[in-house]
Design a protein around this motif. Structure first.
Motif, PDB file in Angstrom:
ATOM      1  N   PRO A  25     -18.218  -2.524   1.603  1.00 53.54           N
ATOM      2  CA  PRO A  25     -17.828  -3.541   2.571  1.00 53.54           C
ATOM      3  C   PRO A  25     -16.726  -4.414   1.988  1.00 53.54           C
ATOM      4  N   PRO A  26     -15.744  -4.755   2.802  1.00 52.78           N
ATOM      5  CA  PRO A  26     -14.694  -5.643   2.314  1.00 52.78           C
ATOM      6  C   PRO A  26     -15.206  -7.065   2.219  1.00 52.78           C
ATOM      7  N   PRO A  27     -14.540  -7.891   1.413  1.00 49.82           N
ATOM      8  CA  PRO A  27     -14.913  -9.308   1.422  1.00 49.82           C
ATOM      9  C   PRO A  27     -14.664  -9.877   2.820  1.00 49.82           C
ATOM     10  N   PRO A  28     -15.464 -10.833   3.267  1.00 50.56           N
ATOM     11  CA  PRO A  28     -15.333 -11.322   4.635  1.00 50.56           C
ATOM     12  C   PRO A  28     -13.932 -11.765   5.020  1.00 50.56           C
ATOM     13  N   THR A  29     -13.190 -12.347   4.105  1.00 54.55           N
ATOM     14  CA  THR A  29     -11.850 -12.832   4.459  1.00 54.55           C
ATOM     15  C   THR A  29     -10.742 -11.926   3.912  1.00 54.55           C
ATOM     16  N   GLY A  30     -11.111 -10.807   3.338  1.00 56.56           N
ATOM     17  CA  GLY A  30     -10.117  -9.904   2.760  1.00 56.56           C
ATOM     18  C   GLY A  30      -9.556  -8.921   3.775  1.00 56.56           C
ATOM     19  N   ASP A  31      -8.428  -8.336   3.448  1.00 58.41           N
ATOM     20  CA  ASP A  31      -7.799  -7.330   4.287  1.00 58.41           C
ATOM     21  C   ASP A  31      -8.298  -5.955   3.847  1.00 58.41           C
ATOM     22  N   ALA A  32      -8.943  -5.230   4.747  1.00 54.62           N
ATOM     23  CA  ALA A  32      -9.568  -3.953   4.397  1.00 54.62           C
ATOM     24  C   ALA A  32      -8.539  -2.916   3.956  1.00 54.62           C
ATOM     25  N   GLN A  33      -7.405  -2.851   4.604  1.00 53.25           N
ATOM     26  CA  GLN A  33      -6.404  -1.848   4.240  1.00 53.25           C
ATOM     27  C   GLN A  33      -5.900  -2.080   2.819  1.00 53.25           C
ATOM     28  N   THR A  34      -5.634  -3.329   2.468  1.00 56.15           N
ATOM     29  CA  THR A  34      -5.209  -3.656   1.106  1.00 56.15           C
ATOM     30  C   THR A  34      -6.292  -3.290   0.100  1.00 56.15           C
ATOM     31  N   ALA A  35      -7.547  -3.617   0.426  1.00 54.68           N
ATOM     32  CA  ALA A  35      -8.661  -3.288  -0.467  1.00 54.68           C
ATOM     33  C   ALA A  35      -8.774  -1.779  -0.660  1.00 54.68           C
ATOM     34  N   GLU A  36      -8.617  -1.014   0.399  1.00 57.82           N
ATOM     35  CA  GLU A  36      -8.677   0.450   0.301  1.00 57.82           C
ATOM     36  C   GLU A  36      -7.544   0.984  -0.580  1.00 57.82           C
ATOM     37  N   GLU A  37      -6.355   0.441  -0.439  1.00 57.03           N
ATOM     38  CA  GLU A  37      -5.223   0.898  -1.247  1.00 57.03           C
ATOM     39  C   GLU A  37      -5.442   0.583  -2.725  1.00 57.03           C
ATOM     40  N   ILE A  38      -6.019  -0.577  -3.023  1.00 53.78           N
ATOM     41  CA  ILE A  38      -6.346  -0.928  -4.411  1.00 53.78           C
ATOM     42  C   ILE A  38      -7.408   0.022  -4.954  1.00 53.78           C
ATOM     43  N   MET A  39      -8.443   0.301  -4.141  1.00 52.33           N
ATOM     44  CA  MET A  39      -9.501   1.225  -4.550  1.00 52.33           C
ATOM     45  C   MET A  39      -8.912   2.607  -4.846  1.00 52.33           C
ATOM     46  N   LYS A  40      -8.055   3.092  -3.985  1.00 53.91           N
ATOM     47  CA  LYS A  40      -7.427   4.401  -4.181  1.00 53.91           C
ATOM     48  C   LYS A  40      -6.632   4.430  -5.478  1.00 53.91           C
ATOM     49  N   ALA A  41      -5.816   3.420  -5.693  1.00 46.53           N
ATOM     50  CA  ALA A  41      -4.991   3.371  -6.910  1.00 46.53           C
ATOM     51  C   ALA A  41      -5.858   3.354  -8.170  1.00 46.53           C
ATOM     52  N   GLU A  42      -6.930   2.569  -8.164  1.00 46.82           N
ATOM     53  CA  GLU A  42      -7.798   2.469  -9.344  1.00 46.82           C
ATOM     54  C   GLU A  42      -8.565   3.760  -9.607  1.00 46.82           C
ATOM     55  N   LEU A  43      -9.069   4.386  -8.543  1.00 45.41           N
ATOM     56  CA  LEU A  43      -9.849   5.611  -8.732  1.00 45.41           C
ATOM     57  C   LEU A  43      -8.981   6.794  -9.169  1.00 45.41           C
ATOM     58  N   GLU A  44      -7.745   6.823  -8.726  1.00 35.44           N
ATOM     59  CA  GLU A  44      -6.866   7.948  -9.061  1.00 35.44           C
ATOM     60  C   GLU A  44      -6.099   7.733 -10.358  1.00 35.44           C
ATOM     61  N   ARG A  45      -6.114   6.498 -10.886  1.00 38.43           N
ATOM     62  CA  ARG A  45      -5.381   6.184 -12.100  1.00 38.43           C
ATOM     63  C   ARG A  45      -6.144   6.680 -13.327  1.00 38.43           C
ATOM     64  N   ASP A  46      -5.566   7.559 -14.081  1.00 34.86           N
ATOM     65  CA  ASP A  46      -6.073   7.987 -15.381  1.00 34.86           C
ATOM     66  C   ASP A  46      -7.550   8.410 -15.381  1.00 34.86           C
TER      67      ASP A  46
END
Length: 154
Positions: A25-46
């Motif tokens: 779940p995204p933080p209540p005031t966070g932007d879900a698309q931005t959170a998903e892009e950060i998650m993708k970058a972190e999971l695929e990095r190294d």
């Protein structure tokens, strides 16, 4: 996780393509698309041990943070709880992941919301054992009617 063997019969080797899905779940005031892009970058990095990791964004739903209750509604909720449950009310944060509430909140920013449900003992929302507990349903319906009456007569 779907596609992986049961723990009792699992070995030390994973299938070559385990198909896990992540849902957060995204933080209540966070932007879900931005959170998903950060998650993708972190999971695929190294990834470790030469593993190949890919993360596909299926959908992203932003959260919602309820505005503070107006004094009349705060009192109505408290009184409704005592009248129908004979106990003080309480609030539970669920992560704000109901997309419809975010849409309503944007469209009606000054509106007051009471979001409730009829889950009862041993019920599991949206799970295979979801059911409606009849006594809980009766009390929740009575509490909502109480609150609506207070709204109509304020």
């Amino acid at each position: 996780v779907e596609g992986l063997p049961e723990l009792g019969g699992a070995g030390i080797v994973l299938p070559s393509r385990p198909p896990p899905k992540l849902s957060r779940p995204p933080p209540p005031t966070g932007d879900a698309q931005t959170a998903e892009e950060i998650m993708k970058a972190e999971l695929e990095r190294d990834p470790p041990y030469g593993a190949e990791v890919s993360y596909t964004i299926e959908k992203a739903g932003s959260g919602w943070e309820s505005p503070a209750l107006a004094p009349w509604l705060e009192q109505a909720v408290a009184d409704a709880s005592l009248a129908t449950f004979e106990k003080p009310h309480c609030y539970t944060g669920e992560g704000g992941s109901i997309p419809f509430m975010g849409m309503l909140g944007k469209r009606f920013p000054k509106a007051q919301f009471v979001i409730t449900g009829v889950l009862g003992p041993a019920s599991n929302a949206h799970g295979p054992n979801e059911f409606i507990h009849l006594e809980m349903s009766r009390r929740v319906t009575a509490a909502v009617a109480f609150i609506l009456d207070r709204h109509a007569n304020r």
